[in-house]
Design a protein around this motif. Structure first.
Motif, PDB file in Angstrom:
ATOM      1  N   ILE A   1       0.840  -1.193   0.000  1.00 40.01           N
ATOM      2  CA  ILE A   1       0.000   0.000   0.000  1.00 40.01           C
ATOM      3  C   ILE A   1       0.875   1.243   0.000  1.00 40.01           C
ATOM      4  N   CYS A   2       0.600   2.154  -0.921  1.00 37.00           N
ATOM      5  CA  CYS A   2       1.351   3.394  -1.009  1.00 37.00           C
ATOM      6  C   CYS A   2       0.604   4.477  -0.236  1.00 37.00           C
ATOM      7  N   THR A   3       1.245   5.017   0.801  1.00 34.54           N
ATOM      8  CA  THR A   3       0.644   6.080   1.602  1.00 34.54           C
ATOM      9  C   THR A   3       1.396   7.397   1.433  1.00 34.54           C
ATOM     10  N   ALA A   4       2.182   7.490   0.363  1.00 34.91           N
ATOM     11  CA  ALA A   4       2.919   8.723   0.084  1.00 34.91           C
ATOM     12  C   ALA A   4       1.951   9.803  -0.400  1.00 34.91           C
ATOM     13  N   GLU A   5       2.478  10.999  -0.648  1.00 37.41           N
ATOM     14  CA  GLU A   5       1.645  12.073  -1.184  1.00 37.41           C
ATOM     15  C   GLU A   5       0.935  11.590  -2.440  1.00 37.41           C
ATOM     16  N   GLU A   6      -0.240  12.173  -2.697  1.00 34.81           N
ATOM     17  CA  GLU A   6      -1.137  11.620  -3.719  1.00 34.81           C
ATOM     18  C   GLU A   6      -0.518  11.537  -5.109  1.00 34.81           C
ATOM     19  N   ILE A   7       0.147  12.595  -5.550  1.00 34.03           N
ATOM     20  CA  ILE A   7       0.680  12.655  -6.913  1.00 34.03           C
ATOM     21  C   ILE A   7       2.201  12.756  -6.896  1.00 34.03           C
ATOM     22  N   ALA A   8       2.842  11.993  -7.781  1.00 30.75           N
ATOM     23  CA  ALA A   8       4.290  12.099  -7.966  1.00 30.75           C
ATOM     24  C   ALA A   8       4.583  12.200  -9.449  1.00 30.75           C
ATOM     25  N   LYS A   9       5.540  13.026  -9.799  1.00 28.84           N
ATOM     26  CA  LYS A   9       5.912  13.216 -11.198  1.00 28.84           C
ATOM     27  C   LYS A   9       7.356  12.785 -11.390  1.00 28.84           C
ATOM     28  N   TYR A  10       7.613  12.080 -12.509  1.00 28.72           N
ATOM     29  CA  TYR A  10       8.934  11.521 -12.775  1.00 28.72           C
ATOM     30  C   TYR A  10       9.388  11.855 -14.193  1.00 28.72           C
ATOM     31  N   SER A  11      10.683  12.022 -14.335  1.00 25.49           N
ATOM     32  CA  SER A  11      11.279  12.054 -15.667  1.00 25.49           C
ATOM     33  C   SER A  11      11.757  10.646 -15.988  1.00 25.49           C
ATOM     34  N   ILE A  12      11.753  10.311 -17.258  1.00 23.72           N
ATOM     35  CA  ILE A  12      12.217   8.993 -17.712  1.00 23.72           C
ATOM     36  C   ILE A  12      13.309   9.222 -18.747  1.00 23.72           C
ATOM     37  N   ILE A  13      14.426   8.545 -18.568  1.00 18.26           N
ATOM     38  CA  ILE A  13      15.481   8.539 -19.588  1.00 18.26           C
ATOM     39  C   ILE A  13      15.681   7.098 -20.026  1.00 18.26           C
ATOM     40  N   PHE A  14      15.367   6.819 -21.285  1.00 14.72           N
ATOM     41  CA  PHE A  14      15.607   5.496 -21.860  1.00 14.72           C
ATOM     42  C   PHE A  14      16.884   5.563 -22.681  1.00 14.72           C
ATOM     43  N   THR A  15      17.834   4.682 -22.397  1.00 14.29           N
ATOM     44  CA  THR A  15      19.125   4.667 -23.077  1.00 14.29           C
ATOM     45  C   THR A  15      19.315   3.369 -23.840  1.00 14.29           C
ATOM     46  N   GLY A  16      19.439   3.450 -25.148  1.00 15.07           N
ATOM     47  CA  GLY A  16      19.744   2.276 -25.954  1.00 15.07           C
ATOM     48  C   GLY A  16      21.232   1.970 -25.892  1.00 15.07           C
ATOM     49  N   LYS A  17      21.595   0.713 -25.620  1.00 14.83           N
ATOM     50  CA  LYS A  17      22.998   0.295 -25.510  1.00 14.83           C
ATOM     51  C   LYS A  17      23.299  -0.836 -26.491  1.00 14.83           C
ATOM     52  N   TRP A  18      22.509  -0.889 -27.563  1.00 16.19           N
ATOM     53  CA  TRP A  18      22.618  -1.947 -28.564  1.00 16.19           C
ATOM     54  C   TRP A  18      23.685  -1.571 -29.584  1.00 16.19           C
ATOM     55  N   SER A  19      24.943  -1.853 -29.256  1.00 10.37           N
ATOM     56  CA  SER A  19      26.062  -1.512 -30.130  1.00 10.37           C
ATOM     57  C   SER A  19      26.622  -2.769 -30.799  1.00 10.37           C
ATOM     58  N   GLN A  20      27.375  -2.555 -31.863  1.00  9.55           N
ATOM     59  CA  GLN A  20      27.982  -3.686 -32.561  1.00  9.55           C
ATOM     60  C   GLN A  20      29.079  -4.328 -31.720  1.00  9.55           C
ATOM     61  N   ALA A  21      29.707  -3.554 -30.830  1.00  6.45           N
ATOM     62  CA  ALA A  21      30.739  -4.115 -29.956  1.00  6.45           C
ATOM     63  C   ALA A  21      30.130  -5.043 -28.909  1.00  6.45           C
ATOM     64  N   SER A  22      28.967  -4.662 -28.355  1.00  6.55           N
ATOM     65  CA  SER A  22      28.325  -5.476 -27.327  1.00  6.55           C
ATOM     66  C   SER A  22      27.556  -6.653 -27.915  1.00  6.55           C
ATOM     67  N   PHE A  23      26.999  -6.474 -29.118  1.00  8.36           N
ATOM     68  CA  PHE A  23      26.179  -7.518 -29.750  1.00  8.36           C
ATOM     69  C   PHE A  23      26.603  -7.676 -31.218  1.00  8.36           C
ATOM     70  N   PRO A  24      27.800  -8.242 -31.448  1.00 12.03           N
ATOM     71  CA  PRO A  24      28.336  -8.287 -32.818  1.00 12.03           C
ATOM     72  C   PRO A  24      27.647  -9.281 -33.742  1.00 12.03           C
ATOM     73  N   LYS A  25      26.977 -10.283 -33.196  1.00 20.88           N
ATOM     74  CA  LYS A  25      26.396 -11.323 -34.059  1.00 20.88           C
ATOM     75  C   LYS A  25      25.202 -10.788 -34.842  1.00 20.88           C
ATOM     76  N   GLN A  26      25.320 -10.855 -36.171  1.00 20.86           N
ATOM     77  CA  GLN A  26      24.245 -10.463 -37.079  1.00 20.86           C
ATOM     78  C   GLN A  26      23.746  -9.038 -36.812  1.00 20.86           C
ATOM     79  N   TYR A  27      24.632  -8.165 -36.321  1.00 23.70           N
ATOM     80  CA  TYR A  27      24.213  -6.801 -35.985  1.00 23.70           C
ATOM     81  C   TYR A  27      23.654  -6.104 -37.224  1.00 23.70           C
ATOM     82  N   PRO A  28      22.424  -5.585 -37.160  1.00 17.90           N
ATOM     83  CA  PRO A  28      21.797  -4.974 -38.344  1.00 17.90           C
ATOM     84  C   PRO A  28      22.458  -3.640 -38.710  1.00 17.90           C
TER      85      PRO A  28
END
Length: 326
Positions: free
Chosen positions: A31-58
């Protein structure tokens, strides 16, 4: 963060919206008993590089990229998608083709029927495998959970995201939450590779996590048997904001960043050479009365990368006796 009555505006703005399950170790019934409304920023970071995932990299047609992000703040009795459960028709359309209309209708229906949805949020797509996109959301003490999806492009039905992530910690909202994201298979398409043609999975399978050894098939684009686990293919960070959330137009016009603007150390995944099976032995070459030589060959199916195992010999000879000798 967009109220439900404005969700169609979000859809029109993010029509090209084209997912990973992780949640904090909190009970969905907390149960959340915090203040009624909370606002958040979202940062989505793509880390799909050819170095990390070299197999069949598009690299082209199309190159590696991310769809727009589509998410929802909700209560514990709603699931946008869930690991080991069957994907809804809306999730299927989103994961396979990036079509958001059905999923938007499902979210709205859940909000109207059981009042489990507080609002919908979206973020622009990323035109490369590495980069960032941002948006903001509003959570309510009765709707402290968030779920979202981002489609991996190109792919059969693969996505990253979060399922029922709790932003509330009892009496207070969490200040920052970061998640490493890994690929998931929606269970609706049977393709093994990023560029596989569309073959429906019949009967439909459940949503499963893709690992370095699952599916256990060398054709799988994420098959790295030398790794215990895949490196994160993306990351998401939620940060609690002070004051009012930005307007709808501000959210719709968020700017994305390219991979060159992200200064993070990228781990290099070793990729071993893969060769074909041997061909049949060729004809015996030589003169009658003396030993001849016959040969067989194989070819490279996948070149090594990042200090992976080098390719073995591609040809082999063997002594033989010429045929048709009297």
């Amino acid at each position: 963060m967009i109220p439900l009555y404005k969700s169609y505006q979000v859809f029109l703005t993010a029509l090209s919206i084209v997912g990973y399950s992780s949640c904090l170790p909190l009970s969905e019934d907390a149960i959340c008993t915090a203040e009624e409304i909370a606002k958040y920023s979202i940062i989505f970071t793509g880390k799909w590089s050819q170095a990390s995932f070299p197999k069949q990299y598009p690299l082209y047609r199309p190159p590696a990229q991310w769809s727009s992000l589509l998410g929802v703040s909700h209560s514990s009795d709603y699931h946008m998608w869930k690991r080991n459960n069957h994907a809804s028709n809306g999730v299927r359309d989103f994961a396979e083709k990036g079509e958001a209309w059905s999923l938007m209708k499902e979210i709205e229906a859940a909000g109207e029927k059981i009042q489990s949805v507080h609002g919908i949020f979206s973020a622009p797509s990323i035109s490369s495998g590495t980069g960032q996109t941002t948006t903001e959301l509003e959570a309510h003490s009765r709707h402290p959970f968030v779920s979202f999806m981002v489609r991996i492009v190109p792919s059969p039905d693969w996505f990253v995201g979060a399922d029922t992530l709790n932003l509330c910690n009892g009496k207070e909202w969490r200040q920052t939450v970061s998640l490493d994201l890994h690929p998931y298979d929606a269970g609706t398409d049977s393709g093994f590779t990023f560029s596989s043609p569309n073959y429906a999975t019949i009967p439909q399978d459940t949503v499963t996590e893709i690992t370095s050894s699952l599916p256990n098939h060398p054709a799988n684009s994420f098959f790295y048997p030398r790794l215990k686990s895949l490196p994160p293919i993306a990351k998401v960070t939620f940060t609690k904001l002070k004051g009012k959330i930005t307007s709808f137009l501000d959210i719709a016009s968020n700017v994305t960043t390219t991979g060159n603007e992200i200064e993070e150390n990228v781990s290099e995944t070793p990729l071993d050479c893969e060769v074909s099976v041997w061909s049949s032995w060729g004809l015996c070459k030589g003169s009658c009365g003396s030993a001849g030589v016959k040969s067989r060959t194989r070819y490279i199916r996948l070149k090594p990368a990042n200090n992976g195992t080098a390719c073995p010999s591609l040809s082999e000879d063997r002594e033989c006796q010429p045929e048709n000798c009297v």
